[in-house]
Design a protein around this motif. Structure first.
Motif, PDB file in Angstrom:
ATOM      1  N   THR A  41      31.185  29.290  43.537  1.00  0.00           N
ATOM      2  CA  THR A  41      31.031  30.198  42.402  1.00  0.00           C
ATOM      3  C   THR A  41      31.445  31.612  42.754  1.00  0.00           C
ATOM      4  OG1 THR A  41      29.204  28.884  41.494  1.00  0.00           O
ATOM      5  CG2 THR A  41      29.350  31.176  40.780  1.00  0.00           C
ATOM      6  N   VAL A  42      32.128  32.257  41.824  1.00  0.00           N
ATOM      7  CA  VAL A  42      32.394  33.687  41.871  1.00  0.00           C
ATOM      8  C   VAL A  42      31.616  34.339  40.736  1.00  0.00           C
ATOM      9  CG1 VAL A  42      34.108  35.508  41.634  1.00  0.00           C
ATOM     10  CG2 VAL A  42      34.686  33.437  42.881  1.00  0.00           C
ATOM     11  N   LEU A  43      30.870  35.375  41.057  1.00  0.00           N
ATOM     12  CA  LEU A  43      30.166  36.146  40.052  1.00  0.00           C
ATOM     13  C   LEU A  43      31.077  37.273  39.582  1.00  0.00           C
ATOM     14  CD1 LEU A  43      27.602  36.881  38.484  1.00  0.00           C
ATOM     15  CD2 LEU A  43      26.808  38.112  40.538  1.00  0.00           C
ATOM     16  N   VAL A  44      31.407  37.279  38.300  1.00  0.00           N
ATOM     17  CA  VAL A  44      32.262  38.313  37.715  1.00  0.00           C
ATOM     18  C   VAL A  44      31.387  39.178  36.809  1.00  0.00           C
ATOM     19  CG1 VAL A  44      34.297  38.817  36.328  1.00  0.00           C
ATOM     20  CG2 VAL A  44      34.268  36.801  37.815  1.00  0.00           C
ATOM     21  N   LEU A  45      31.296  40.451  37.137  1.00  0.00           N
ATOM     22  CA  LEU A  45      30.402  41.368  36.441  1.00  0.00           C
ATOM     23  C   LEU A  45      31.190  42.357  35.597  1.00  0.00           C
ATOM     24  CD1 LEU A  45      28.057  42.126  39.460  1.00  0.00           C
ATOM     25  CD2 LEU A  45      27.658  40.495  37.608  1.00  0.00           C
ATOM     26  N   THR A  46      30.615  42.705  34.463  1.00  0.00           N
ATOM     27  CA  THR A  46      31.181  43.725  33.583  1.00  0.00           C
ATOM     28  C   THR A  46      30.044  44.612  33.100  1.00  0.00           C
ATOM     29  OG1 THR A  46      30.924  42.425  31.547  1.00  0.00           O
ATOM     30  CG2 THR A  46      32.967  42.112  32.794  1.00  0.00           C
ATOM     31  N   ALA A  47      30.398  45.787  32.586  1.00  0.00           N
ATOM     32  CA  ALA A  47      29.392  46.688  32.024  1.00  0.00           C
ATOM     33  C   ALA A  47      29.405  46.665  30.508  1.00  0.00           C
ATOM     34  CB  ALA A  47      29.632  48.113  32.523  1.00  0.00           C
ATOM     35  N   LEU A  48      30.583  46.534  29.914  1.00  0.00           N
ATOM     36  CA  LEU A  48      30.757  46.678  28.472  1.00  0.00           C
ATOM     37  C   LEU A  48      31.152  45.354  27.829  1.00  0.00           C
ATOM     38  CD1 LEU A  48      32.906  49.951  28.522  1.00  0.00           C
ATOM     39  CD2 LEU A  48      30.404  49.767  28.381  1.00  0.00           C
ATOM     40  N   ALA A  49      30.850  45.247  26.550  1.00  0.00           N
ATOM     41  CA  ALA A  49      31.199  44.040  25.810  1.00  0.00           C
ATOM     42  C   ALA A  49      32.704  43.806  25.795  1.00  0.00           C
ATOM     43  CB  ALA A  49      30.662  44.126  24.384  1.00  0.00           C
ATOM     44  N   LEU A  50      33.496  44.863  25.696  1.00  0.00           N
ATOM     45  CA  LEU A  50      34.951  44.688  25.649  1.00  0.00           C
ATOM     46  C   LEU A  50      35.486  44.211  26.997  1.00  0.00           C
ATOM     47  CD1 LEU A  50      36.653  47.324  27.090  1.00  0.00           C
ATOM     48  CD2 LEU A  50      35.494  48.488  25.218  1.00  0.00           C
ATOM     49  N   GLU A  51      34.826  44.580  28.098  1.00  0.00           N
ATOM     50  CA  GLU A  51      35.224  44.083  29.412  1.00  0.00           C
ATOM     51  C   GLU A  51      34.871  42.601  29.546  1.00  0.00           C
ATOM     52  OE1 GLU A  51      34.355  48.387  31.650  1.00  0.00           O
ATOM     53  OE2 GLU A  51      32.869  46.779  31.670  1.00  0.00           O
ATOM     54  N   TYR A  52      33.699  42.240  29.074  1.00  0.00           N
ATOM     55  CA  TYR A  52      33.269  40.838  29.065  1.00  0.00           C
ATOM     56  C   TYR A  52      34.250  40.000  28.248  1.00  0.00           C
ATOM     57  CZ  TYR A  52      29.818  36.998  28.674  1.00  0.00           C
ATOM     58  OH  TYR A  52      29.162  35.788  28.738  1.00  0.00           O
ATOM     59  N   ALA A  53      34.644  40.521  27.086  1.00  0.00           N
ATOM     60  CA  ALA A  53      35.559  39.798  26.202  1.00  0.00           C
ATOM     61  C   ALA A  53      36.930  39.601  26.830  1.00  0.00           C
ATOM     62  CB  ALA A  53      35.700  40.541  24.871  1.00  0.00           C
ATOM     63  N   ALA A  54      37.328  40.504  27.726  1.00  0.00           N
ATOM     64  CA  ALA A  54      38.630  40.377  28.387  1.00  0.00           C
ATOM     65  C   ALA A  54      38.637  39.259  29.427  1.00  0.00           C
ATOM     66  CB  ALA A  54      39.017  41.697  29.042  1.00  0.00           C
ATOM     67  N   VAL A  55      37.505  39.026  30.079  1.00  0.00           N
ATOM     68  CA  VAL A  55      37.419  37.996  31.117  1.00  0.00           C
ATOM     69  C   VAL A  55      37.148  36.621  30.508  1.00  0.00           C
ATOM     70  CG1 VAL A  55      36.172  37.236  33.169  1.00  0.00           C
ATOM     71  CG2 VAL A  55      36.598  39.677  32.812  1.00  0.00           C
ATOM     72  N   VAL A 115      31.736  38.340  44.666  1.00  0.00           N
ATOM     73  CA  VAL A 115      31.352  39.132  43.500  1.00  0.00           C
ATOM     74  C   VAL A 115      32.509  40.065  43.159  1.00  0.00           C
ATOM     75  CG1 VAL A 115      29.759  40.841  42.569  1.00  0.00           C
ATOM     76  CG2 VAL A 115      28.909  39.074  44.120  1.00  0.00           C
ATOM     77  N   LEU A 116      32.926  40.041  41.898  1.00  0.00           N
ATOM     78  CA  LEU A 116      33.953  40.958  41.408  1.00  0.00           C
ATOM     79  C   LEU A 116      33.379  41.772  40.257  1.00  0.00           C
ATOM     80  CD1 LEU A 116      35.719  38.823  42.927  1.00  0.00           C
ATOM     81  CD2 LEU A 116      37.467  39.191  41.167  1.00  0.00           C
ATOM     82  N   PHE A 117      33.569  43.086  40.315  1.00  0.00           N
ATOM     83  CA  PHE A 117      33.280  43.901  39.131  1.00  0.00           C
ATOM     84  C   PHE A 117      34.604  44.227  38.468  1.00  0.00           C
ATOM     85  CE2 PHE A 117      31.618  46.695  36.130  1.00  0.00           C
ATOM     86  CZ  PHE A 117      30.244  46.496  36.099  1.00  0.00           C
ATOM     87  N   VAL A 118      34.705  43.897  37.186  1.00  0.00           N
ATOM     88  CA  VAL A 118      35.959  44.025  36.442  1.00  0.00           C
ATOM     89  C   VAL A 118      35.707  44.885  35.208  1.00  0.00           C
ATOM     90  CG1 VAL A 118      37.788  42.779  35.240  1.00  0.00           C
ATOM     91  CG2 VAL A 118      36.690  41.752  37.249  1.00  0.00           C
ATOM     92  N   GLY A 119      36.475  45.949  35.063  1.00  0.00           N
ATOM     93  CA  GLY A 119      36.256  46.800  33.897  1.00  0.00           C
ATOM     94  C   GLY A 119      37.276  47.912  33.795  1.00  0.00           C
ATOM     95  N   VAL A 120      36.882  48.984  33.104  1.00  0.00           N
ATOM     96  CA  VAL A 120      37.780  50.110  32.852  1.00  0.00           C
ATOM     97  C   VAL A 120      37.298  51.327  33.629  1.00  0.00           C
ATOM     98  CG1 VAL A 120      38.360  49.210  30.581  1.00  0.00           C
ATOM     99  CG2 VAL A 120      36.528  50.898  30.784  1.00  0.00           C
ATOM    100  N   ALA A 121      38.181  52.318  33.734  1.00  0.00           N
ATOM    101  CA  ALA A 121      37.855  53.543  34.464  1.00  0.00           C
ATOM    102  C   ALA A 121      38.776  54.658  33.998  1.00  0.00           C
ATOM    103  CB  ALA A 121      38.013  53.326  35.970  1.00  0.00           C
ATOM    104  N   GLY A 122      38.422  55.877  34.392  1.00  0.00           N
ATOM    105  CA  GLY A 122      39.278  57.027  34.152  1.00  0.00           C
ATOM    106  C   GLY A 122      40.114  57.333  35.377  1.00  0.00           C
ATOM    107  N   SER A 123      41.372  57.696  35.147  1.00  0.00           N
ATOM    108  CA  SER A 123      42.262  58.030  36.259  1.00  0.00           C
ATOM    109  C   SER A 123      41.990  59.435  36.772  1.00  0.00           C
ATOM    110  CB  SER A 123      43.721  57.935  35.801  1.00  0.00           C
ATOM    111  OG  SER A 123      44.598  58.407  36.817  1.00  0.00           O
ATOM    112  N   LEU A 124      42.052  59.595  38.081  1.00  0.00           N
ATOM    113  CA  LEU A 124      41.919  60.907  38.704  1.00  0.00           C
ATOM    114  C   LEU A 124      43.235  61.418  39.267  1.00  0.00           C
ATOM    115  CD1 LEU A 124      38.537  60.373  40.618  1.00  0.00           C
ATOM    116  CD2 LEU A 124      38.892  61.608  38.463  1.00  0.00           C
ATOM    117  N   LYS A 125      44.312  60.662  39.068  1.00  0.00           N
ATOM    118  CA  LYS A 125      45.613  61.022  39.614  1.00  0.00           C
ATOM    119  C   LYS A 125      46.664  61.016  38.503  1.00  0.00           C
ATOM    120  CE  LYS A 125      44.077  61.153  43.868  1.00  0.00           C
ATOM    121  NZ  LYS A 125      43.941  62.442  44.588  1.00  0.00           N
ATOM    122  N   ALA A 126      47.547  62.012  38.542  1.00  0.00           N
ATOM    123  CA  ALA A 126      48.559  62.138  37.492  1.00  0.00           C
ATOM    124  C   ALA A 126      49.528  60.964  37.470  1.00  0.00           C
ATOM    125  CB  ALA A 126      49.328  63.455  37.679  1.00  0.00           C
TER     126      ALA A 126
END
Length: 292
Positions: free
Chosen positions: A7-21, A81-92
């Motif tokens: 088993t691999v545990l795939v974690l998300t924070a938001l509903a839209l991230e869950y929906a993507a996986v 364990v994988l955390f899969v989701g979105v983030a803000g970029s800190l690099k141009a």
């Protein structure tokens, strides 16, 4: 206790991230923690692999991620364990729709406030080299994906002002971080304290962590970024194999793995195989026969 599968545990924070996986998981079933502790996952197969994926939506924040990740790990006993989701970029040069695969994750709020200012006490959590290596291999074969293997900053803050004090704090103290998010440090802390898990954080870039964040979100950038991160996560798992095959045998019993042209595995040679463990550093060595 659920029936045992690799088993691999795939974690998300938001509903839209869950929906993507979720569409990547076949034959899904919902599981509820047997002690009625509140944890709930959907589990199913990743087609073409031996993996079962257990998918959970945790909500936001590192403290929440650490507590719930620990609870689910103790319940399902995953290999990774994988955390899969979105983030803000800190690099141009890292744009919306790109994917940042964390090489390590910084907990950005540790430090000491003194009369001379805030003195940073950095906390950094490494990721599994086995998963990072699998991700590097996977993205080479993926069209339409720009992936960056960089450190990630993690803190309980939504950054929407590039000129704020927290943004300045990141530039001064975590200037190699490529993205900022809110759950990776908690997840990696839980995985590493367990001591037996491979762990990785993958983030699709949905904004530039500036005042234009809300405008980017309104265009559907979060959904697109989550879909990109999910696709890289799945491709990574197609490269990374469970410790035991379908017959339950351990990879390490047969020697180091080589990948054949058809994607299958073969074993042999005289080098030490650490692929089945969560070791994160380089090892150079040679296995010798017994000497009296």
């Amino acid at each position: 206790m659920p029936e045992t599968h690799p088993t691999v545990l795939v974690l998300t924070a938001l509903a839209l991230e869950y929906a993507a996986v979720r569409p990547h998981i076949e034959d899904r079933e919902e599981l509820v923690h047997p002690d009625n502790a509140g944890a709930r996952v959907e589990r199913g197969r990743l087609s073409g692999t031996d993996w079962y994926l257990a998918l959970a939506e945790l909500g936001e924040g590192n403290s929440n991620a650490a507590a719930l990740t620990t609870q689910i790990i103790g319940w399902l006993k995953p290999e990774a364990v994988l955390f899969v989701g979105v983030a803000g970029s800190l690099k141009a040069d890292i744009g919306i729709g790109d994917v940042v695969v964390g090489t390590r994750v910084y907990g950005i709020h540790g430090g000491k406030q003194t009369e001379n200012g805030f003195q940073v006490r950095p906390e950094a959590w490494p990721v599994s080299y086995a998963l990072e290596s699998a991700a590097r291999s996977a993205v080479r074969d993926m069209d339409g994906v720009r992936a960056h293997f960089k450190p990630i900053a993690s803190g309980d803050v939504v950054l929407a002002d590039a000129e704020s004090k927290i943004a300045q704090h990141l530039r001064e103290n975590y200037n190699d971080a490529a993205a900022i998010e809110m759950e990776g440090a908690g997840t990696l802390r839980a995985a590493h304290l367990n001591g037996q898990l491979h762990a990785l954080v993958l983030r699709g870039i949905s904004d530039h962590a500036d005042a234009a964040k809300h405008e980017a979100d309104a265009t559907g950038s979060q959904e697109r970024a989550a879909a990109q991160a999910a696709s890289v996560a799945v491709a990574t798992l197609r490269k990374h194999r469970p410790r035991g095959g379908r017959d339950g045998s351990s990879d390490t019993e047969e020697g180091p793995q080589r990948v054949d042209g058809d994607g299958g595995a073969s074993y042999g040679g005289d080098h030490i195989d650490l692929r089945g463990g969560p070791f994160h550093g380089p090892v150079i060595g040679k296995q010798l026969g017994h000497r009296p």
